[in-house]
Design a protein around this motif. Structure first.
Motif, PDB file in Angstrom:
ATOM      1  N   GLY A 142      61.158  61.960  69.591  1.00 23.99           N
ATOM      2  CA  GLY A 142      61.475  60.969  70.468  1.00 23.99           C
ATOM      3  C   GLY A 142      62.268  61.393  71.683  1.00 23.99           C
ATOM      4  N   LEU A 143      63.146  62.236  71.340  1.00 30.44           N
ATOM      5  CA  LEU A 143      64.047  62.578  72.569  1.00 30.44           C
ATOM      6  C   LEU A 143      63.153  63.523  73.611  1.00 30.44           C
ATOM      7  N   ARG A 144      62.043  64.365  72.988  1.00 29.32           N
ATOM      8  CA  ARG A 144      61.311  65.046  73.901  1.00 29.32           C
ATOM      9  C   ARG A 144      60.513  64.037  74.638  1.00 29.32           C
ATOM     10  N   ILE A 145      59.831  63.123  73.992  1.00 28.82           N
ATOM     11  CA  ILE A 145      58.945  62.092  74.631  1.00 28.82           C
ATOM     12  C   ILE A 145      59.925  61.541  75.741  1.00 28.82           C
ATOM     13  N   GLN A 146      61.260  60.865  75.306  1.00 33.66           N
ATOM     14  CA  GLN A 146      61.888  60.339  76.492  1.00 33.66           C
ATOM     15  C   GLN A 146      62.241  61.312  77.562  1.00 33.66           C
ATOM     16  N   ALA A 147      62.513  62.592  77.463  1.00 31.56           N
ATOM     17  CA  ALA A 147      62.801  63.555  78.384  1.00 31.56           C
ATOM     18  C   ALA A 147      61.463  63.696  79.357  1.00 31.56           C
ATOM     19  N   LEU A 148      60.307  63.352  78.657  1.00 29.57           N
ATOM     20  CA  LEU A 148      59.133  63.769  79.479  1.00 29.57           C
ATOM     21  C   LEU A 148      59.001  62.415  80.316  1.00 29.57           C
ATOM     22  N   GLY A 149      59.288  61.328  79.874  1.00 30.67           N
ATOM     23  CA  GLY A 149      59.216  60.288  80.842  1.00 30.67           C
ATOM     24  C   GLY A 149      60.046  60.239  81.939  1.00 30.67           C
ATOM     25  N   ASN A 150      61.286  60.854  81.631  1.00 28.37           N
ATOM     26  CA  ASN A 150      62.299  60.898  82.880  1.00 28.37           C
ATOM     27  C   ASN A 150      61.877  61.859  83.573  1.00 28.37           C
TER      28      ASN A 150
END
Lengths: 433, 150
Positions: A142-150
């Motif tokens: 989840g944190l990886r996906i969030q970071a990619l969105g950012n």
């Protein structure tokens, strides 16, 4: 014990894991809910006054400050309304990149909500830190996906919080082919992660619920509507942004600084589940198949499916960003010239939390005479109260205070209320008389 | 070896720039960032901090703190000093200690982590940092530089 069951008052002073601060007051007398109020303290509408007298060139950057989680939604909606008024035709490049930019916001906001805010509820955890003990791989993902969105937001907006990329007429700048190539690799690598996220989200046991409500979301003839389209409702309504005011009303309630919206005098739902219910036929075939395999039947009348809807929209956003960045080229100019004119125009887009509507009256110099902004959370506020009322009756009003409070918070979090756009934490007070 | 990462955390609000001022002081003092020494300013990274902790042998974090002490006071927090977090997290309130606590749960802490705080007074948007904060930042930069053998 029976005396206690008959007369209860609950005030939740602090709702955690929502974007912002609010409170819930619940009073139960003789086994009936006599008061249920979701109070929102923050007065975001001051922004509308701040905008008065400001040039159209400043508006996208100013409205981005309304929310640190969904600034692109505010920028894109304002720009869309002003471009409509000024008769601006965006270049195909700018049109496509607006959607890509917006996809970044959906990816980060949805992943944040799923993992940091909502999912702990379904695992009996009080926070993501506790969740990380039992589902570390899922939290990492989840944190990886969030970071990619950012990262995607940063690419077009120079930064992911309060980005500055959008201008009326297009973008201030265009990312290089090299940077786009780099992000495409990451987006492609994230596809299986997002697919796994959908399967995980679908496997989370959620309470059974079946409520009747009207869904309102933007609709587009070809695409799953994000940054452009008309406004549709599950009862067949189909209108342009300019007609929003004729069908949707806002009213003040003394207990909240956010306005309450209604449609035909009734609450309605905006957000991921409303969108998925109305627009699932527009999903790419691969996502449709994946969704079908989860067994989710659409339209869903269970708000607890909102978490899965967000997961589906993350995958959609990854797909869309990849599709639109295929064959990327740096344009001659990332924006087209704009000539302001006086008049009134409305715009709408699908913020991560739901329909966002703006209306601007501009003078001949391109300065704001008046502005109105209707964020998704205020549109959902009456629906949240309605949902709480029904959910609590189903849950059982004789449950202990703490169980009632947790259930209320869980219900509210389905809506991912952005209380900074409309409040902060929920403060819930419980009274038993 | 992936080296050392120095992260100054702050915001453009008065004394809250403390972490950024330390980065400025390090660079002004001639510290050279490069492959093995990364020096960055972060603006309220929230959970994004977790991703920045990986892949380094040693991470030095500097942030502002408010503990009713004298503005400019320096403190170093070891892991056992971190307050226990578990309730009340929202993405708006997801601060450095919450991020570090989550990183610890995920096994994502670097083998060597140093967390420094600079006591601050006012954090008004757009205001300049107070002189005692600027002095403290220079002092902490000197301590960090010395610890790196600079």
């Amino acid at each position: 014990m029976s005396e206690q069951r008959r007369s209860v008052a609950i005030h939740v002073p602090v709702l955690t894991r929502v974007e912002g601060e609010g409170a819930l007051d619940l009073r139960i007398d003789n086994g009936e809910i006599v008061q249920l109020r979701l109070r929102i303290f923050e007065p975001p509408r001051f922004f509308e006054k701040f905008l008065e007298g400001r040039s159209y060139t400043e508006i996208p950057d100013m409205v981005a400050r309304i929310c640190g989680i969904c600034p692109v939604a505010y920028q894109a909606t304002a720009a869309q309304a002003l471009e409509r008024l000024f008769g601006v035709e965006l270049s195909p490049w700018a049109r496509a990149m607006r959607r890509v930019f917006y996809c970044g916001e959906w990816i980060q906001s949805h992943s944040l909500h799923i993992h940091l805010l909502a999912a702990p509820d379904f695992f009996g955890c009080s926070s993501v830190i506790e969740l990380a003990r039992i589902a570390p791989e899922e939290v990492r993902r989840g944190l990886r996906i969030q970071a990619l969105g950012n990262e995607l937001m940063d690419l077009f907006g120079a930064r992911s919080v309060h980005p500055v990329g959008i201008r009326v007429g297009g973008f201030h700048g265009a990312p290089s082919v090299e940077r786009i190539g780099d992000i495409r690799e990451k987006l492609r690598a994230a596809l299986p992660e997002a697919e796994a996220l959908i399967r995980w989200a679908a496997g989370i046991a959620v309470p059974q619920d079946d409520q009747a409500f009207v869904c309102v979301a933007m609709r587009h003839p070809l695409d799953y509507a994000i940054e452009c389209g008309d406004i549709g409702a599950s009862d067949g309504l189909h209108i342009g942004a300019a007609a929003y005011d004729e069908h949707f009303a806002e009213r003040h309630e003394a207990h909240s600084t956010a306005l309450f919206s209604s449609y035909r005098q009734q609450p309605y739902l905006v957000g991921p589940l409303a969108r998925l219910n109305l627009n699932h036929a527009r999903l790419p075939a691969r996502i449709k198949a994946l969704l079908a395999a989860t067994g989710l039947v659409l339209p869903s009348r269970n708000l607890f499916h909102s978490l899965l809807a967000r997961a589906v929209e993350i995958l959609l956003a990854l797909h869309e960003a990849l599709r639109l960045l295929d064959g990327y080229r740096v344009p001659d100019s990332p924006w087209v010239p704009v000539t302001p004119r006086a008049g009134v125009a409305a715009g709408c887009t699908e913020a991560p939390r739901g329909l966002l509507w703006h209306r601007y009256e501009m003078d001949a110099d391109g300065c704001v005479v008046s502005a109105r902004i209707v964020p998704p959370t205020s549109q959902n506020q009456a629906r949240i109260e309605e949902d709480l009322r029904r959910s609590l009756l189903d849950f059982g009003l004789d449950q202990p205070d703490e169980a009632l409070r947790l259930h209320c918070e869980k219900v509210i979090r389905n809506y991912d209320p952005c209380i900074s756009c409309a409040t902060h934490f929920l403060r819930m007070t419980v009274e038993r008389t | 070896m992936s080296g050392v990462r120095i992260l100054g955390i702050g915001s453009p609000s008065g004394d809250d720039q403390a972490g950024w001022l330390v980065v400025d002081a390090l660079l002004a003092g001639g510290m050279q960032a490069g492959e093995v020494l990364v020096i960055e300013k972060l603006d309220r990274p929230g959970a994004g901090l977790i991703g920045l902790l990986g892949g380094a042998d040693r991470v030095i974090l500097v942030d502002a703190m408010q503990s009713h002490g004298r503005p400019g006071r320096l403190a170093r927090f070891d892991e056992e000093d971190w307050p226990r977090y578990g309730h009340g997290l929202s993405s708006h309130g997801f601060g450095v200690l919450a991020a570090l606590t989550l990183a610890r749960e995920l096994g994502g802490l670097p083998s060597r982590l140093e967390l420094y705080g600079i006591e601050i007074a006012a954090a008004h948007p757009g205001a300049a940092p107070g002189p005692e904060i600027q002095a403290a930042a220079r002092q902490l930069a000197a301590i960090i530089a010395a610890s790196l053998g600079g």
